[in-house]
Write a protein that holds these residues in place. Structure first.
Motif: not given
Length: 179
Positions: A99-118
């Motif tokens: 929802s927020h740019v401030r969440d990109a470093r945590s949530l977005l990167m975490l989602k991209l990590l798990f998508l990559t792992r999958r």
């Protein structure tokens, strides 16, 4: 801002996403989410918080015990696995932009990590995220003319961060398009 009772924390999502990959015991999960762990490079948690997350996920019936394995350093370890409801929740979570740019470093990167792992295509998430950040940037730009003083300074800071996040999603989308 406190989270709603039914929302999972970032750490709970990280634990659930890890368990969606393979059943594991709490100690192995804590090691993966420790600062030097595979997931800890993006989101780190201390071991007690991992076990608290496991309790929460089990109470919400998103994970369940799947057996035990012996331990060389203590009692048997309980292997946990994701329930169908937990697996569905992770899949849905991985597709939703933050929802927020401030969440990109945590949530977005975490989602991209798990998508990559999958080995999953991140393009749908990145496209949705780009649209969300674009909308934020447009709103911030429109508000600039109506502000002054520190409010303008803060607005400029938020706009610059949003612009950087937009460039980041554009770069990843371009790299994905190239294969």
């Amino acid at each position: 801002m406190p989270r709603a009772r039914d929302e999972l924390s970032v750490g709970e999502w990280a634990v659930l996403a890890l368990l969606s990959e393979d059943p594991a015991h709490g100690f192995a999960l804590a090691r993966a989410i420790a600062p030097g762990g595979e997931v800890g490079q993006v989101w780190a948690m201390r071991r007690p918080l991992v076990y608290r997350a496991l309790e929460t996920l089990e109470q919400r019936e998103m994970i369940r015990p799947a057996g035990t394995v012996p331990s060389q350093t203590g009692p048997q370890r309980t292997i946990l696995e994701v329930t169908p409801a937990g697996a569905g929740a992770v899949t849905e979570w991985l597709s939703q932009p933050v929802s927020h740019v401030r969440d990109a470093r945590s949530l977005l990167m975490l989602k991209l990590l798990f998508l990559t792992r999958r080995q999953a295509d991140p393009t749908p998430l990145l496209t949705a995220q780009h649209a969300r950040f674009s909308s934020h940037a447009e709103s911030l730009t429109a508000a600039l003319d109506e502000t002054d003083g520190f409010d303008r300074t803060l607005l400029l800071w938020r706009l610059e961060n949003t612009t950087a996040a937009l460039r980041f999603t554009e770069t990843l989308l371009a790299e994905n398009a190239r294969g």
